[in-house]
Design an enzyme around this catalytic site. Structure first.
Site, mmCIF file in Angstrom:
data_model
loop_
_atom_site.group_PDB
_atom_site.id
_atom_site.type_symbol
_atom_site.label_atom_id
_atom_site.label_comp_id
_atom_site.label_asym_id
_atom_site.label_seq_id
_atom_site.Cartn_x
_atom_site.Cartn_y
_atom_site.Cartn_z
ATOM 1 N N ASP A 258 -30.503 30.541 24.219
ATOM 2 C CA ASP A 258 -31.247 31.166 23.126
ATOM 3 C C ASP A 258 -30.419 30.935 21.856
ATOM 4 O O ASP A 258 -29.243 30.580 21.921
ATOM 5 C CB ASP A 258 -31.483 32.652 23.390
ATOM 6 C CG ASP A 258 -32.605 33.215 22.512
ATOM 7 O OD1 ASP A 258 -32.977 32.538 21.522
ATOM 8 O OD2 ASP A 258 -33.100 34.314 22.777
HETATM 9 C C1 BGC Z 1 -35.406 34.352 20.100
HETATM 10 C C2 BGC Z 1 -36.061 33.186 20.822
HETATM 11 C C3 BGC Z 1 -36.524 32.169 19.814
HETATM 12 C C4 BGC Z 1 -35.336 31.733 18.990
HETATM 13 C C5 BGC Z 1 -35.664 30.669 17.963
HETATM 14 C C6 BGC Z 1 -34.351 33.915 19.117
HETATM 15 O O1 BGC Z 1 -33.996 34.974 18.269
HETATM 16 O O2 BGC Z 1 -34.837 35.229 21.044
HETATM 17 O O3 BGC Z 1 -37.146 33.647 21.594
HETATM 18 O O4 BGC Z 1 -37.135 31.092 20.464
HETATM 19 O O5 BGC Z 1 -34.802 32.852 18.300
HETATM 20 O O6 BGC Z 1 -36.393 31.198 16.927
#
Ligand code: BGC
Length: 862
Positions: A258
């Site tokens: 993530d």
């Molecule tokens: C989230 C993800 C997301 C990523 C990119 C993170 O804060 O947990 O689900 O895909 O950001 O935006």
């Protein structure tokens, strides 16, 4: 479209790597892969290899131009595929949020949606969609639940797989997330989920959603969760990535972290984290190159990770493009967004059959969501829509006499002061907007001056060219003209020390420090500082905000963030707003009341403190309903709401989720019965928060060992719990304008499979539409283990099918369920799924059949 050529070595025999889109219940797994010894890997220098293992900016990875290896672009998400700009990004087709998708119980619909998403991704020149989110609705306070399908792993896994297969059938990669245990936002980046991966809770619930999805699809990528499981970050968790995902389930795709969720160099590489996202990289730069060169890190490890990244590039070859992002207008996609909305809307109550409404009735439409609907929850899942339908306009559009529809704004529903409306502010050039000047400290001349329409400054990951990071400040100024006289409120969000003057007089100053990117993006309440100023209607007030940036809080690899926002709202009273709404309702045949939550209440980054509605909304619902002849309450929410305060005051209640850009039309069609509601709750609605099984063990709390969260309720979440007070609305519940009956339940077993667990139970049941209109019903099959050596829930969903029937017609619905999926539970001791011989009950609606499993067995794998 300008496509990118993939080098021959990567593109060779794409068909051998391709996955056949699976039909429900079957998937063709990829059998071959780029191996670490592939010639293309041998041609790369160690610097190039390392560079390919991480992002280069927020949405892209680095390619290697020398060898024609293109970069990858990875963007959020299934509710709307957005572009690379987090603020003022390119607009996109916004579908209903995932909780609504869950309530459709309709794989075919999501298959159509996945194809549309792929087209949207291509219009943004993206190769991977960062979704769907596969986490569980564990607790109704979970901030991101609107982004998840359900509390049930089978429903989640099968709907997730439908999206994955459809997205990928168009050559775009899907990246289901967050693997695993990301059910709570509080301290999500550091919390430790203290459940053993080999405990029943993890295997039967949280891992099971991913397992079912992988059984039915082969996603090109998978995203690890931020949190730890059993003390180890998911992105470096060997038991999770290697033993369960790659080992037990044979997953061969690309595993990425993530965003800023990589926490180590070697541990993450060893555990099997192929891609660190985003960039610039924190752990996969010069130091990793050096460590490979001096032998501390084995280059083979790098090559193994690289093979999976290259394979992802290869598998998405069809969608590689360098075209600039655009907003793809898709008429049939918009119709589909509406259809999904109508299928996911859940009719929870319909006393005196007040619904459907007549197109000839005088209607009162109350509440701000009728004019400013919340189309999504907050955070990375929210995307800029191509347009916004005002539900009141949609309600008028289908009415025989639009002038019979009257509206009233109702009470304010914001949690923080909204950004100052553009039409009330004037910049120096006389246009609506603000002037912003940027200065290096101790130099009087600004280095840049800008005119902006929106009173907001955002510098995420970079500062204005010419500014010196060691010391700069900026000023935002505008002339505000109030429309009313009163004690008005100004709110400032600023990362740092700021001073606000109105007509030269200081009215507010504060130092807001320690702001992380998470705070900035997701927690407006953390930043907001307010003051009240007496103002007169029509008079000009010159506002000047000077911001001296703070030293941003540091978290692993996060970019620096600087920003400021000017917010403003005029004096208003709940009492007046309610009196106005009551006066409108009194003259109508029926009143539609909009209430519920928006992205300020349900969002990535934080959890809800409670599940009741704000007091002003409750008061409005009660007073307006009392003044109405008939009342219909529309609740926007991704999480259940405690409705005890007003359930008896209103006639009908609709759960309308967050419906995306076609929400207004979807709602209007349901209200008038143009479409018969068929959504079923994919999550249990408790009467009150305290009844929720996870009540005592949510959210994460600080212990001597750090922030921890345990699943105290074990496998008993949602409908699997032994409810003492029955829930307000049960899982799987949803009313219709017609009536359905189930009859002739027959359950047989086929014992012809080669391996014992692959035998099937065959469930047949007749579904009849016994009412006056056509409609769709979801037939749900649950299994109960009558006598078990371990405690098991009294119902476990094992199959479902949504079927559309004309009035007075019937259809036999058949399910084939493998014994191993129907009967087994996770046995912690043997690390296997185990089915015990004996009696089982099959529940379909109110019908029950008993069957006997002669021989117990164990199994592993998907
Ligand atoms: C989230 C993800 C997301 C990523 C990119 C993170 O804060 O947990 O689900 O895909 O950001 O935006």
């Amino acid at each position: 479209m300008a496509t990118v050529d993939i080098p021959v070595a990567l593109a060779t025999d794409l068909s051998k790597h391709a996955t056949t889109p699976a039909t429900h219940g079957q998937v063709t797994q990829v059998t071959t892969e780029i191996s670490p010894s592939d010639p293309i890997i041998k041609q790369l220098t160690i610097e190039e290899k390392v560079q390919l293992l991480s992002g280069r900016n927020f949405v892209s990875t680095a390619g290697v131009a020398r060898l024609g290896i293109p970069p990858l672009k990875l963007v959020d998400t299934v509710n709307g595929v957005k572009g690379s700009d987090l603020h003022n990004g390119t607009s996109t087709l916004c579908f209903p949020s995932t909780a609504c998708l869950g309530a459709t119980w309709n794989r075919e619909l999501l298959t159509r949606m996945g194809k549309k998403l792929a087209a949207q991704a291509k219009s943004k020149s993206a190769q991977v969609i960062l979704g769907p989110s596969m986490n569980m609705h564990r607790d109704p306070r979970g901030g991101r639940n609107f982004e998840f399908f359900s509390e049930d792993p089978l429903l989640t896994g099968e709907l997730g797989a439908a999206l994955v297969n459809a997205i990928q059938s168009e050559g775009v990669g899907a990246c289901p997330k967050h693997f695993v245990g990301n059910e709570c936002e509080t301290k999500r980046r550091i919390q430790d989920v203290t459940e053993s991966l080999d405990g029943r809770t993890m295997r039967e619930i949280y891992l099971a959603a991913f397992q079912v999805m992988l059984r039915n699809s082969d996603p090109m990528a998978l995203m690890t969760a931020y949190n730890k499981v059993d003390g180890v970050y998911c992105s470096e968790n060997i038991p999770l990535i290697q033993d369960v995902l790659r080992g037990d389930w044979g997953y061969k795709g690309c595993v990425m972290s993530d965003w800023y969720g990589t926490n180590s160099e070697t541990a993450a590489l060893k555990a099997g984290l192929d891609l660190e996202m985003p960039g610039p990289s924190v752990f996969r730069g010069a130091s990793l190159v050096k460590n490979v060169q001096n032998g501390t890190v084995d280059e083979k490890l790098v090559d193994q990770r690289l093979a999976n990244v290259l394979r992802l590039i290869e598998r998405t070859a069809e969608s590689h493009s360098t075209e600039p992002e655009k907003s793809l207008n898709d008429e049939s996609g918009n119709c589909l967004a509406k259809e999904i909305g109508t299928e996911g809307i859940v009719l929870l109550q319909n006393r005196k059959s007040v619904l459907p409404l007549q197109i000839t009735q005088k209607l009162a439409v109350i509440g701000s969501a009728a004019t400013t609907p919340p189309i999504s929850g907050g955070g990375s899942a929210s995307a800029p829509p191509q347009y916004l339908q005002r539900p009141i306009d949609s309600i008028k559009a289908l009415h025989s006499h639009p002038e019979f529809v009257t509206g009233s704004e109702g009470v304010k529903v914001h949690a923080t002061i909204p950004i100052c409306a553009e039409d009330q502010i004037f910049a120096r050039n006389g246009e609506h907007g603000v002037d912003v000047s940027y200065f290096n400290d101790r130099i009087e001349m600004p280095i840049t001056e800008e005119f902006q329409k929106i009173p907001q400054v955002v510098m995420l990951g970079r500062i204005k060219p010419g500014l010196k990071a060691e010391g700069f400040h900026y000023e935002m100024s505008t002339t505000l003209i109030p429309t009313t006289t009163g004690l008005h409120t100004i709110g400032i969000h600023a990362t740092g020390s700021f001073l606000l003057t109105v007509n030269g007089k200081e009215v507010l100053s504060e130092t807001v420090s320690g702001i992380t990117v998470e705070d900035f993006l997701f927690k407006p309440e953390r930043l907001e500082v307010r003051c009240q100023v007496e103002m007169k209607a029509g008079m000009p007030y010159f506002l000047k905000l000077v911001v001296q940036p703070h030293k941003p809080a540091s978290m692993t690899g996060e970019p620096l963030v600087h920003g400021a926002k000017l917010c403003y709202i005029e004096e208003y009273s709940d009492c007046n707003a309610i009196s106005e709404a009551v006066a409108v309702a009194e003259h109508a045949d029926a009143t539609i009341i909009f209430a519920g939550r928006n992205s300020e209440y349900e969002s990535e980054g934080f959890d809800l403190p409670e599940i009741t509605l704000p007091a002003n909304q409750v008061k409005m619902i009660k007073k307006v309903a009392a003044a109405s002849r008939r009342s219909v309450l529309i609740l926007h929410c991704g999480n259940p709401i405690d409705v005890r305060d007003f359930i008896d005051d209103v006639d009908a209640i609709i759960c309308a989720h967050f419906l995306g850009q076609e929400g207004g039309n979807a709602l209007a069609e349901i209200l008038y019965g143009k479409v018969n509601p068929s959504g079923k709750l994919a999550v249990t609605w408790p009467k009150k928060l305290e009844d929720t099984p996870s009540y005592q063990s949510f959210p994460a709390t600080e212990t001597a060992r750090g922030w921890e969260i345990s699943c105290g309720e074990g496998i008993g979440l949602g409908y699997r719990h032994n409810w003492v007070n029955s829930p307000q609305f049960a899982f799987g519940f949803g009313l219709s304008y017609t009536s359905f009956e189930l009859s002739s339940l027959k359950v047989t077993r086929s014992n012809t499979a080669a391996s014992v667990g692959d035998n099937e139970i065959i469930v047949e049941v007749e579904l009849s539409n016994t009412g006056p209109v056509s409609g769709a019903e979801v037939v749900q099959v649950y299994v109960e283990d009558v006598a078990s050596s371990v405690t098991r829930p009294s119902r476990e969903l094992k199959a479902f099918e949504k079927t559309h029937l004309e009035p007075q017609t019937s259809e036999t619905i058949r399910f084939f369920i493998k014994d191993k999926y129907a009967f087994s539970y996770w046995d912690e001791e043997t690390r296997c799924w185990r089915a015990e011989a004996g009696e089982f009950k099959i529940h379909v609606g109110d019908l029950v059949a008993q069957i006997h499993l002669e021989q117990g067995f164990s199994w592993k794998g998907l």
